[in-house]
Design a protein around this motif. Structure first.
Motif, PDB file in Angstrom:
ATOM      1  N   TYR A   1      27.953 -19.107  28.252  1.00  0.00           N
ATOM      2  CA  TYR A   1      27.541 -18.239  27.516  1.00  0.00           C
ATOM      3  C   TYR A   1      25.789 -18.479  27.294  1.00  0.00           C
TER       4      TYR A   1
ATOM      5  N   THR B   1      33.335 -21.655  27.395  1.00  0.00           N
ATOM      6  CA  THR B   1      33.030 -20.517  27.638  1.00  0.00           C
ATOM      7  C   THR B   1      31.883 -20.066  26.929  1.00  0.00           C
ATOM      8  N   TYR B   2      31.707 -20.541  25.667  1.00  0.00           N
ATOM      9  CA  TYR B   2      30.467 -20.294  24.872  1.00  0.00           C
ATOM     10  C   TYR B   2      29.470 -21.032  25.319  1.00  0.00           C
TER      11      TYR B   2
END
Length: 71
Positions: free
Chosen positions: A25, A21-22
């Motif tokens: 992002y 997810t990072y």
């Protein structure tokens, strides 16, 4: 989840999801800031070469216009 190994696997899975997810992002954050996509490339790629050539052209045009305006 009574066994400690199941807890460790669960924690590792959560950490993997957080890392993915990072990464997603950061990808979209860089795209929003319109950063150079080849900044982190180790080897040369066609896009990186084209962007380098464009920068050289722009800097040469700026230099030539400065000389004409000042003198």
């Amino acid at each position: 989840m009574n066994n400690w190994q199941e807890w460790v696997v669960g924690v590792l899975m959560v950490l993997c999801v957080v890392r993915i997810t990072y990464g997603i992002y950061l990808f979209f954050h860089r795209m929003h800031k319109r950063c150079n996509p080849c900044e982190s490339c180790v080897s040369s790629c066609e896009l990186k070469n084209m962007m380098g050539e464009k920068k050289k052209e722009c800097s040469m045009k700026k230099k030539s216009t400065k000389k004409k305006c000042c003198r």
